[in-house]
Design a protein around this motif. Structure first.
Motif, PDB file in Angstrom:
ATOM      1  N   PHE A  29       0.829  -1.200   0.000  1.00 55.85           N
ATOM      2  CA  PHE A  29       0.000   0.000   0.000  1.00 55.85           C
ATOM      3  C   PHE A  29       0.870   1.259   0.000  1.00 55.85           C
ATOM      4  O   PHE A  29       0.692   2.154  -0.843  1.00 55.85           O
ATOM      5  CB  PHE A  29      -0.931  -0.004   1.218  1.00 55.85           C
ATOM      6  N   TYR A  30       1.810   1.340   0.940  1.00 56.53           N
ATOM      7  CA  TYR A  30       2.618   2.557   1.058  1.00 56.53           C
ATOM      8  C   TYR A  30       3.635   2.684  -0.083  1.00 56.53           C
ATOM      9  O   TYR A  30       3.985   3.796  -0.482  1.00 56.53           O
ATOM     10  CB  TYR A  30       3.288   2.605   2.424  1.00 56.53           C
ATOM     11  N   VAL A 220      -5.093   6.560  -2.675  1.00 54.97           N
ATOM     12  CA  VAL A 220      -5.392   5.832  -1.435  1.00 54.97           C
ATOM     13  C   VAL A 220      -6.557   4.864  -1.653  1.00 54.97           C
ATOM     14  O   VAL A 220      -6.503   3.687  -1.279  1.00 54.97           O
ATOM     15  CB  VAL A 220      -5.710   6.818  -0.291  1.00 54.97           C
ATOM     16  N   VAL A 221      -7.618   5.361  -2.269  1.00 57.15           N
ATOM     17  CA  VAL A 221      -8.804   4.531  -2.510  1.00 57.15           C
ATOM     18  C   VAL A 221      -8.483   3.408  -3.492  1.00 57.15           C
ATOM     19  O   VAL A 221      -8.875   2.253  -3.295  1.00 57.15           O
ATOM     20  CB  VAL A 221      -9.970   5.402  -3.024  1.00 57.15           C
ATOM     21  N   GLY A 225      -7.429   1.780   0.525  1.00 57.04           N
ATOM     22  CA  GLY A 225      -7.586   2.588   1.728  1.00 57.04           C
ATOM     23  C   GLY A 225      -8.868   3.414   1.690  1.00 57.04           C
ATOM     24  O   GLY A 225      -9.761   3.171   0.869  1.00 57.04           O
ATOM     25  N   TYR A 226      -8.948   4.407   2.559  1.00 54.80           N
ATOM     26  CA  TYR A 226     -10.180   5.170   2.743  1.00 54.80           C
ATOM     27  C   TYR A 226      -9.854   6.665   2.862  1.00 54.80           C
ATOM     28  O   TYR A 226      -8.813   7.032   3.397  1.00 54.80           O
ATOM     29  CB  TYR A 226     -10.900   4.731   4.021  1.00 54.80           C
ATOM     30  N   VAL A 227     -10.769   7.491   2.399  1.00 54.88           N
ATOM     31  CA  VAL A 227     -10.682   8.927   2.619  1.00 54.88           C
ATOM     32  C   VAL A 227     -11.604   9.276   3.773  1.00 54.88           C
ATOM     33  O   VAL A 227     -12.818   9.077   3.694  1.00 54.88           O
ATOM     34  CB  VAL A 227     -11.071   9.719   1.354  1.00 54.88           C
ATOM     35  N   THR A 241      -7.383  13.816   5.131  1.00 57.06           N
ATOM     36  CA  THR A 241      -7.145  12.777   6.127  1.00 57.06           C
ATOM     37  C   THR A 241      -7.629  11.454   5.560  1.00 57.06           C
ATOM     38  O   THR A 241      -8.763  11.348   5.080  1.00 57.06           O
ATOM     39  CB  THR A 241      -7.867  13.091   7.443  1.00 57.06           C
ATOM     40  N   VAL A 242      -6.765  10.456   5.603  1.00 56.54           N
ATOM     41  CA  VAL A 242      -7.036   9.181   4.951  1.00 56.54           C
ATOM     42  C   VAL A 242      -6.663   8.044   5.905  1.00 56.54           C
ATOM     43  O   VAL A 242      -6.136   8.273   6.997  1.00 56.54           O
ATOM     44  CB  VAL A 242      -6.243   9.064   3.632  1.00 56.54           C
TER      45      VAL A 242
END
Length: 258
Positions: A29-30, A220-221, A225-227, A241-242
């Protein structure tokens, strides 16, 4: 892009670290979001890697033990010249030391603590590992902010333990203090009262520099991930912010002037 200071004044945020359930998935992810590459780190507490940008370390990722069901969250580490003395001071000022102090191989000595409001942070006494080695470019930590219920009580704790000077924003409806060391701003405290997430409580928030806040939020999405708060213009630049796929929240920012 700048080199981060080689020697850390006590109290300066010097490292950020994240302990997760799925280390490999989190690395992917990162890497996809920030372009991080990884090198091995000290493994006394389990599998651990250091994230790098242009070959210089910027953050740490570790694997949580399978039997531990702890919240997944980024931890801000504050520099100290003596982890044991700082740990005792934390306890005497109403904080809690949950882990350590203990040696992380030849890298340094550390402890995990929480302030009187319950916000978790680390302390780091550097030896071979000085901390974050790069600043001012995509994927590097740029700021650390404590989100708490109110700042006055907890500010006294951090001032006593780390010697900060505090500069308050004078406003009837905005509770905010900037922490300074030798005249230089290093972190901030933001009192948000009942707006704190019920499942998190007071916590330190890590800000990471990005080249494009809106594009990074979409990325991110795409990466699973999420916002949590969509991109918006703030005093420091354009922020969002995520959270990563395991729910670790962080803020991305393209700082003003970049």
């Amino acid at each position: 892009m700048t080199e981060a200071p080689a020697r850390r004044t006590p109290g300066t945020p010097c490292w950020v670290s994240l302990i997760v359930h799925g280390l490999g998935t989190t690395q992917n992810f990162y890497a996809g979001l920030f372009g991080w590459e990884f090198v091995p780190g000290p493994d006394q507490l389990g599998p651990y890697v250091r994230a790098t940008v242009d070959g210089r370390v910027v953050a740490g990722l570790g694997q949580m033990a399978p039997d531990r069901l702890l919240p997944v969250a980024w931890t801000t580490y504050l520099a100290t010249d003596d982890a044991d003395v700082t740990a005792e001071l934390i306890r005497s000022c109403g904080g809690t030391v949950a882990v350590g102090p203990l040696d992380a191989g030849e890298a340094g000595r550390m402890a995990i603590a929480s302030d009187p409001g319950g916000a978790v942070f680390g302390i780091w006494q550097a030896a071979a590992h000085l901390g974050t080695a790069l600043a001012g470019t995509h994927g590097t930590p740029v700021w650390n902010e404590l989100l708490t219920r109110e700042t006055s009580t907890v500010c006294k704790f951090y001032q006593t333990v780390f010697g900060y000077e505090a500069e308050a924003v004078v406003s009837a409806d905005f509770d905010y203090q900037t922490l300074h060391l030798h005249g230089r701003p290093v972190a901030s405290l933001h009192g948000i009262g009942h707006a704190l997430p019920r499942d998190r409580g007071p916590h330190w928030m890590t800000y990471f520099e990005v080249d494009d806040t809106d594009g990074a939020a979409r990325r991110v999405v795409d990466l699973g991930g999420y916002v949590l708060q969509p991109p918006r213009d703030g005093s420091s630049g354009r922020v969002a912010t995520v959270a990563d796929p395991e729910g670790a929240a962080f803020t991305i920012v393209r700082t003003a002037g970049r």
